[in-house]
Design a protein around this motif. Structure first.
Motif, short mmCIF file in Angstrom:
data_model
loop_
_atom_site.label_atom_id
_atom_site.label_comp_id
_atom_site.label_asym_id
_atom_site.label_seq_id
_atom_site.Cartn_x
_atom_site.Cartn_y
_atom_site.Cartn_z
N ARG A 33 0.82 -1.21 0.00
CA ARG A 33 0.00 0.00 0.00
C ARG A 33 0.86 1.26 0.00
O ARG A 33 0.50 2.26 -0.60
CB ARG A 33 -0.93 0.03 1.22
CG ARG A 33 -2.07 -0.93 1.16
CD ARG A 33 -3.04 -0.78 2.32
NE ARG A 33 -2.45 -0.98 3.63
CZ ARG A 33 -2.12 0.01 4.47
NH1 ARG A 33 -2.33 1.26 4.17
NH2 ARG A 33 -1.57 -0.28 5.65
N ASP A 34 2.00 1.21 0.67
CA ASP A 34 2.86 2.37 0.85
C ASP A 34 3.94 2.49 -0.24
O ASP A 34 4.82 3.34 -0.15
CB ASP A 34 3.52 2.29 2.23
CG ASP A 34 3.97 3.64 2.74
OD1 ASP A 34 3.38 4.66 2.37
OD2 ASP A 34 4.95 3.66 3.51
N ARG A 36 6.13 3.47 -3.32
CA ARG A 36 6.33 4.79 -3.96
C ARG A 36 7.02 4.60 -5.30
O ARG A 36 7.83 3.70 -5.49
CB ARG A 36 7.16 5.67 -3.04
CG ARG A 36 6.37 5.96 -1.77
CD ARG A 36 7.11 6.79 -0.78
NE ARG A 36 6.22 7.03 0.35
CZ ARG A 36 6.51 6.72 1.59
NH1 ARG A 36 7.65 6.15 1.88
NH2 ARG A 36 5.65 6.99 2.56
N TRP A 37 6.67 5.49 -6.22
CA TRP A 37 7.23 5.39 -7.56
C TRP A 37 8.75 5.47 -7.57
O TRP A 37 9.39 4.80 -8.38
CB TRP A 37 6.62 6.47 -8.46
CG TRP A 37 5.20 6.18 -8.84
CD1 TRP A 37 4.09 6.88 -8.45
CD2 TRP A 37 4.73 5.12 -9.66
NE1 TRP A 37 2.95 6.31 -8.99
CE2 TRP A 37 3.32 5.22 -9.74
CE3 TRP A 37 5.35 4.08 -10.35
CZ2 TRP A 37 2.54 4.34 -10.46
CZ3 TRP A 37 4.56 3.19 -11.07
CH2 TRP A 37 3.18 3.32 -11.13
N ARG A 53 10.86 1.27 6.02
CA ARG A 53 9.50 0.76 5.78
C ARG A 53 9.40 -0.76 5.90
O ARG A 53 8.34 -1.33 5.72
CB ARG A 53 9.02 1.19 4.39
CG ARG A 53 8.79 2.68 4.30
CD ARG A 53 7.85 3.11 3.20
NE ARG A 53 8.04 2.53 1.88
CZ ARG A 53 7.31 1.52 1.39
NH1 ARG A 53 6.36 0.96 2.09
NH2 ARG A 53 7.55 1.06 0.17
N GLU A 80 3.41 10.71 -5.31
CA GLU A 80 4.55 9.84 -5.01
C GLU A 80 4.14 8.39 -4.77
O GLU A 80 4.94 7.48 -4.96
CB GLU A 80 5.33 10.36 -3.80
CG GLU A 80 4.56 10.25 -2.49
CD GLU A 80 5.37 10.67 -1.28
OE1 GLU A 80 6.51 10.20 -1.11
OE2 GLU A 80 4.85 11.49 -0.51
N TYR A 81 2.89 8.16 -4.36
CA TYR A 81 2.44 6.81 -4.04
C TYR A 81 1.96 6.07 -5.29
O TYR A 81 1.24 6.62 -6.11
CB TYR A 81 1.31 6.85 -3.01
CG TYR A 81 1.76 7.34 -1.67
CD1 TYR A 81 2.50 6.52 -0.81
CD2 TYR A 81 1.50 8.64 -1.25
CE1 TYR A 81 2.95 6.98 0.41
CE2 TYR A 81 1.94 9.11 -0.02
CZ TYR A 81 2.66 8.27 0.80
OH TYR A 81 3.10 8.72 2.02
N PRO A 84 -2.29 5.69 -4.44
CA PRO A 84 -2.64 6.84 -3.61
C PRO A 84 -4.07 6.79 -3.06
O PRO A 84 -4.96 6.21 -3.66
CB PRO A 84 -2.49 8.02 -4.58
CG PRO A 84 -2.78 7.43 -5.92
CD PRO A 84 -2.26 6.01 -5.85
N LYS A 90 -1.38 10.70 0.92
CA LYS A 90 -1.44 9.47 1.71
C LYS A 90 -1.61 8.27 0.78
O LYS A 90 -2.18 8.38 -0.29
CB LYS A 90 -2.59 9.52 2.69
CG LYS A 90 -2.49 10.62 3.73
CD LYS A 90 -3.37 10.29 4.92
CE LYS A 90 -3.23 11.34 5.98
NZ LYS A 90 -2.06 11.19 6.80
N PRO A 91 -1.14 7.10 1.23
CA PRO A 91 -1.39 5.89 0.45
C PRO A 91 -2.82 5.38 0.69
O PRO A 91 -3.49 5.81 1.63
CB PRO A 91 -0.36 4.90 1.00
CG PRO A 91 -0.15 5.33 2.40
CD PRO A 91 -0.30 6.84 2.40
#
Length: 184
Positions: A33-34, A36-37, A53, A80-81, A84, A90-91
């Motif tokens: 879920r978290d 990031r690209w 993480r 960034e997620y 998102p 937030k994710p």
């Protein structure tokens, strides 16, 4: 659960995309879920999760199969997620992911697919135990073994993940309740 994967792929929700991603990568739900690209290198087919993480506090490299790369390329880059939340910055929430199997009539948790992967790897491949354990980023409690076994086995893990993707046919995606019953 032979019908689960095709039905999951037919879902057009971000929660379903997260679930596909975590099944295909054997990642923990929170890690998926978290995502990031800037952690994902599509050319190298590698997702590098930073140590802050990870449950074990150590950077983890996840080889990506062609199917994962295709999934990632289909997603819009909104921030960034990778996954998102509608709330900016937030994710996606764990609830959005956990309700997907329920909507498909399955009483399973996202985390249970890690146990499914581990069981599949044990029963259907001849790789050493370390390969699926590294794929799952499990912390090795054997300090001596950890000190000497520093390889990440990326190529072997990539092949194993691709085998798992190809083998996802009838019977592979069992619920963790089914797995638990098998072990009793």
């Amino acid at each position: 659960m032979p019908d689960f994967w095709p039905r999951l792929k037919d879902q057009d929700t971000l929660g379903a995309s997260v679930l596909q991603f975590l099944i295909l990568t054997a990642a923990r739900p929170g890690e998926a879920r978290d995502a990031r690209w800037n952690e994902i290198d599509l050319k190298a087919k590698l997702w590098t999760i930073p140590d802050d993480r990870m449950k074990g506090g150590k950077t983890h490299k996840v080889p990506l199969t062609n199917e994962v790369v295709k999934l990632l390329k289909s997603l819009p880059r909104m921030n960034e997620y990778v996954f998102p939340s509608p709330r900016a910055g937030k994710p996606i929430s764990d609830v959005a992911v956990s309700k997907v199997p329920k909507a498909l009539g399955r009483d399973v948790t996202a985390h249970g697919f890690r146990a499914t992967f581990r069981t599949w790897a044990q029963e259907h491949t001849s790789y050493a135990e370390e390969v699926p354990e590294l794929a799952l980023a499990r912390v090795n409690s054997d300090l001596t073994g950890t000190a000497y076994a520093r390889g990440e086995l990326i190529d072997k893990r990539r092949i194993q993940r691709a085998m798992c993707c190809r083998a996802r046919g009838p019977g592979l995606l069992m619920s963790h309740q089914t797995l638990h019953r098998r072990w009793q």
